[in-house]
Design an enzyme around this catalytic site. Structure first.
Site, PDB file in Angstrom:
ATOM      1  N   ASP A 142       0.617  -1.354  -0.076  1.00  0.00           N
ATOM      2  CA  ASP A 142       0.032   0.015   0.066  1.00  0.00           C
ATOM      3  C   ASP A 142       0.907   1.330  -0.003  1.00  0.00           C
ATOM      4  O   ASP A 142       2.134   1.291   0.489  1.00  0.00           O
ATOM      5  CB  ASP A 142      -0.897  -0.014   1.252  1.00  0.00           C
ATOM      6  CG  ASP A 142      -1.998  -1.180   1.164  1.00  0.00           C
ATOM      7  OD1 ASP A 142      -2.201  -1.575  -0.115  1.00  0.00           O
ATOM      8  OD2 ASP A 142      -2.598  -1.471   2.067  1.00  0.00           O
ATOM      9  N   PRO A 143       0.345   2.303  -0.544  1.00  0.00           N
ATOM     10  CA  PRO A 143       1.022   3.711  -0.503  1.00  0.00           C
ATOM     11  C   PRO A 143       1.600   3.985   0.809  1.00  0.00           C
ATOM     12  O   PRO A 143       2.916   4.645   0.896  1.00  0.00           O
ATOM     13  CB  PRO A 143      -0.016   4.542  -1.036  1.00  0.00           C
ATOM     14  CG  PRO A 143      -0.821   3.933  -1.936  1.00  0.00           C
ATOM     15  CD  PRO A 143      -1.129   2.511  -0.968  1.00  0.00           C
TER      16      PRO A 143
END
Length: 299
Positions: free
Chosen positions: A38-39
């Protein structure tokens, strides 16, 4: 270039962003990765280059290790600190109670995938439903938590850090949420670092900035720790060395008689080998079938 590039993904980059930068810096058309981060997560992202992309669906070791920060007493729609707060609940958990609770989450467990995830239901990603304000029925998935250790816990702030070694498909956010609820409270993940993946370690990885500097100063050193061979993806399979004649035959797609190889007394049906020539060059993966070693995947 055919191999595996170990990238230390930093915050605010998606896994796709990393692939795009690697392609541009290396002039590489074929590139992929072994598992999305995930970012807001950081850590190891093995990037597959060239023919290594053909291994994406058959990598035998897809286990991961993470360091996860968490906080008890708060719940969000995404199960992490970056989501919308749904509930705040006083928590007075002690380190001892938390340690005792972890025992129930080691080994094979069931997890319900979070709504904010890339799991598909009826051809649509769960996060797409979530963004529309919809919650759909999800099926629990069986995953394995090989080890789960409490590294630290501050009873005043109800926050701490976990070390987690787990199988592919394990959602750390869900694990933290489930642990919190087993303690009679709620909890969220506040940080995540992937330390190991597919047999590789974060300590060998480089950042995108470091990759940029490397490409500006002569390019990738294929002997460096941050670059691994296609064969390294299959280190868990035994090696089979064949003669020059057999190597030529196998490279042309012809099967080999098991009885004429060094594994004649040890081969089992459907067993996979790293087939190599006498100089140690990796030819391809071979699989035993009906007393013959056949081409399983060529790179």
């Amino acid at each position: 270039m055919n191999g595996v590039l170990l990238i230390h993904k930093e915050k605010e980059f998606t896994s796709f962003d990393v692939i795009a930068v690697v392609r541009r810096l290396l002039g590489q058309k074929k590139a992929g990765h072994t598992g999305t981060l995930d970012p807001n997560a950081t850590g190891l992202l093995p990037v597959l280059l060239g023919s290594a992309t053909k291994a994406q669906d058959i990598i035998p070791c897809q286990d991961k290790r993470y360091r996860a920060d968490f906080r008890l007493g708060i719940a969000t729609d995404t199960l992490d600190i970056w989501g919308e707060v749904l509930e705040e609940k006083p928590s007075r958990c002690t380190a001892e109670k938390l340690e005792n609770a972890l025992a129930g989450f080691r080994g094979e467990i069931e997890q319900l995938p979070p709504m904010y995830s890339a799991v598909s239901v009826d051809g649509k990603r769960l996060y797409q439903y979530a963004r529309e304000g919809k919650e759909v029925e999800r099926r629990p998935r069986r995953v394995t938590v090989y080890s789960l250790e409490l590294l630290s816990f501050d009873e005043a702030t109800q926050s701490g850090q976990l070390d987690i070694a787990c199988s592919k498909g394990t959602y750390v956010r869900t694990l933290i949420d489930d642990i919190a609820r087993s303690l009679g409270t709620v909890g969220v993940m506040t940080g995540l670092v992937r330390c190991e993946a597919c047999g590789y370690s974060l300590s060998d990885a480089i950042t995108l900035d470091e990759l940029k500097t490397i490409t500006e100063n002569g390019g990738i050193d294929e002997r460096a720790p941050y670059y691994r061979s296609v064969e390294s993806l299959f280190a868990g399979y035994p090696a089979l060395t064949v003669s020059d004649k057999q190597a030529n035959r196998f490279k042309n797609g012809n099967p080999l008689d098991v009885a004429r190889t060094e594994i004649k007394d040890a081969a089992g049906d459907k067993k996979i080998y790293r087939v190599k020539d006498r100089e140690g060059n990796f030819l391809s993966l071979g699989i035993v079938s009906e007393d013959m070693i056949k081409m399983y995947k060529h790179f």
